[in-house]
Write a protein that holds these residues in place. Structure first.
Motif, short mmCIF file in Angstrom:
data_model
loop_
_atom_site.label_atom_id
_atom_site.label_comp_id
_atom_site.label_asym_id
_atom_site.label_seq_id
_atom_site.Cartn_x
_atom_site.Cartn_y
_atom_site.Cartn_z
N UNK A 72 0.87 -1.19 0.00
CA UNK A 72 0.00 0.00 0.00
C UNK A 72 0.90 1.23 0.00
N UNK A 73 0.59 2.18 -0.85
CA UNK A 73 1.39 3.40 -0.95
C UNK A 73 0.57 4.59 -0.46
N UNK A 74 1.20 5.44 0.32
CA UNK A 74 0.55 6.66 0.82
C UNK A 74 1.47 7.84 0.54
N UNK A 75 0.90 8.88 -0.03
CA UNK A 75 1.62 10.13 -0.25
C UNK A 75 0.97 11.21 0.61
N UNK A 76 1.80 11.95 1.34
CA UNK A 76 1.32 13.07 2.15
C UNK A 76 1.73 14.37 1.45
N UNK A 77 0.74 15.10 0.93
CA UNK A 77 1.04 16.37 0.26
C UNK A 77 1.19 17.46 1.30
N UNK A 78 1.71 18.61 0.87
CA UNK A 78 1.98 19.68 1.83
C UNK A 78 0.72 20.40 2.25
N UNK A 79 -0.23 20.58 1.32
CA UNK A 79 -1.46 21.32 1.63
C UNK A 79 -2.68 20.50 1.21
N UNK A 80 -3.76 20.64 1.97
CA UNK A 80 -5.00 19.94 1.65
C UNK A 80 -5.51 20.33 0.27
N UNK A 81 -5.28 21.60 -0.11
CA UNK A 81 -5.76 22.08 -1.41
C UNK A 81 -5.11 21.34 -2.58
N UNK A 82 -3.96 20.70 -2.35
CA UNK A 82 -3.24 20.02 -3.42
C UNK A 82 -3.65 18.55 -3.58
N UNK A 83 -4.54 18.06 -2.71
CA UNK A 83 -4.88 16.64 -2.71
C UNK A 83 -5.47 16.20 -4.04
N UNK A 84 -6.46 16.93 -4.54
CA UNK A 84 -7.13 16.52 -5.78
C UNK A 84 -6.18 16.58 -6.97
N UNK A 85 -5.35 17.62 -7.01
CA UNK A 85 -4.39 17.73 -8.12
C UNK A 85 -3.38 16.59 -8.06
N UNK A 86 -2.90 16.25 -6.86
CA UNK A 86 -1.95 15.14 -6.72
C UNK A 86 -2.62 13.82 -7.11
N UNK A 87 -3.86 13.65 -6.72
CA UNK A 87 -4.59 12.42 -7.05
C UNK A 87 -4.68 12.25 -8.57
N UNK A 88 -4.98 13.33 -9.29
CA UNK A 88 -5.06 13.26 -10.75
C UNK A 88 -3.69 12.92 -11.35
N UNK A 89 -2.63 13.52 -10.81
CA UNK A 89 -1.29 13.20 -11.30
C UNK A 89 -0.95 11.73 -11.07
N UNK A 90 -1.32 11.21 -9.90
CA UNK A 90 -1.05 9.80 -9.59
C UNK A 90 -1.81 8.88 -10.53
N UNK A 91 -3.07 9.20 -10.80
CA UNK A 91 -3.88 8.38 -11.71
C UNK A 91 -3.30 8.40 -13.11
N UNK A 92 -2.82 9.58 -13.54
CA UNK A 92 -2.22 9.69 -14.86
C UNK A 92 -0.95 8.84 -14.96
N UNK A 93 -0.13 8.87 -13.93
CA UNK A 93 1.11 8.09 -13.94
C UNK A 93 0.81 6.59 -13.98
N UNK A 94 -0.15 6.17 -13.20
CA UNK A 94 -0.51 4.75 -13.16
C UNK A 94 -1.04 4.27 -14.51
N UNK A 95 -1.84 5.11 -15.16
CA UNK A 95 -2.37 4.74 -16.48
C UNK A 95 -1.25 4.65 -17.51
#
Length: 407
Positions: free
Chosen positions: A223-246
């Protein structure tokens, strides 16, 4: 128009003052109904606030989690996949380097296993392969944690939690486990540290995840967990992660789930919204009964003031003037009853909250939100209009000659 409206409300207030006791008895239903509504909404708002605090304290809203889905659905039947993609330590490092937003990444592999001690005895423990321990998980009590260099070099080292160290040491101090070699998952590792004691913990051993082979990781994907610096960046980071996985796993992108703890907050909010609506509708029945009381006091008022209505119409008052006068009186009576109900509801919560605290031993508080006050105001206006329309229409339709003749 505004002047007529203000005059109508002024006349309504005068009527309420002259018949105050009768008005209070008539609006008793709406006072109790609104009081109950305020109590219920305040308690539910308090429950939601407490739930949000608990979710925030136990989980991080800045976390983005990636898990391998080892199951699939065929005709609504959940089946184990024979082949699936998963993240290894090397892929995790590539994943971490590919993310453009700053974040701290953790990868963890967990399995229950038998751990052999130097004296050939064994302990059942949770064996975890990690790159580094999460800061909120525990802190080191004795010795040290393994470093990123240990992970990269595949150093045969490990640290254990207090429960494991205490069980392994027996009657000796827990720190005596440090420096000893233990064997878990067919890997001989040297214990270099012991974590501080936690409540209700089970024996755990932490190894560098680089010591595990790809085949071992596949049995129970990390299981992988990433902790971003700000809550506001969560959705943007999630999209980046999904793009990388695809991009990385283009053959099958259904093997991974990318989740955030915001979903838990949203689910809790939906649950409380549903509870709020259901309880509001149930309590709303008593508010409707109160509205009938408002209609009753207006009908009596029209009967007592028939001559007054006739004189006003004879002097030139139009139907809409009479209609506006009694609608204003209805809304004023309803607002007056709702204000008393609001005070009653707040006093009720002040008495109920200590009882809840005593019975549950939970730091619970009622919450008075702007939404609650807006709901009460809207309810009062709607009740005044709905239940005042018929009496107001009846008064507006009175024939002035017939009304005066009743004297």
């Amino acid at each position: 128009m505004l002047k007529k409206l203000l005059n109508s409300f002024a006349l309504a207030l005068h009527t309420i003052r002259t018949r105050l006791f009768h008005t209070l008895l008539s609006i008793l239903g709406i006072v109790i109904g609104v009081g109950a509504l305020v109590t219920v909404l305040s308690l539910i708002d308090g429950m939601e606030q407490y739930a949000r605090e608990q979710i925030t304290n136990t989980t991080s809203l800045k976390a983005v989690m990636i898990e391998t889905d080892t199951y699939k659905r065929v005709n609504d039947v959940r089946l184990q996949k024979e082949n699936y993609s998963y993240l290894t330590y090397e892929r995790f490092r590539a994943f971490d380097e590919a993310m453009t937003l700053p974040a701290t990444g953790y990868i963890a592999f967990k399995q229950n296993s038998e751990v052999q001690l130097p004296d050939s005895s064994s302990i059942g423990a949770v064996v975890q392969g990690i790159n580094t321990i999460h800061p909120t998980a525990a802190t080191i009590a004795t010795g040290r944690l393994f470093s990123p260099q240990d992970v990269a070099a595949k150093s045969p080292v490990a640290f254990v939690n207090h429960a494991f160290a205490k069980q392994a040491a027996g009657k000796s101090p827990a720190q005596t486990i440090i420096g000893q070699t233990i064997t878990c998952k067919a890997k001989a590792v040297k214990v270099i540290g012991v974590l501080q004691a936690q409540k209700q913990e089970q024996p755990e051993v932490y190894l560098p995840i680089s010591l595990f082979t790809d085949d071992e990781l596949k049995t129970d994907p990390p299981r992988v967990v990433f902790e971003v610096e700000n809550v506001e960046q969560v959705q943007a980071f999630k999209k980046n992660a999904e793009t990388w996985l695809k991009t990385e796993f283009a053959t099958d992108t259904t093997d991974f789930r990318v989740m955030t703890n915001e979903a838990r907050v949203e689910q809790a909010a939906k649950g409380f919204l549903l509870f709020r609506v259901i309880m509001g509708l149930i309590v709303g029945i008593s508010v409707i009964v109160g509205g009938i009381g408002v209609m009753n006091v207006l009908l009596i008022s029209i009967t007592e003031r028939t001559v007054e209505i006739g004189v006003r119409k004879a002097m030139g008052a139009k139907k809409r003037d009479i209609l506006l006068q009694f609608l204003a009186e209805s809304v004023t009576v309803s607002l007056f009853g709702s204000l008393l109900g609001l005070v009653l509801g707040i006093l009720a919560t002040l008495g109920i909250v200590p009882i809840i605290k005593a019975l549950t031993d939970v730091p619970f508080q009622a919450a008075y939100t702007l939404d609650t006050f807006l709901v009460i105001t809207i309810v009062a206006i709607v009740i005044g209009i709905v239940f005042g329309t018929y009496p107001a229409t009846r008064a507006a339709r009175l024939n002035p000659v017939e009304a005066i003749r009743r004297e």
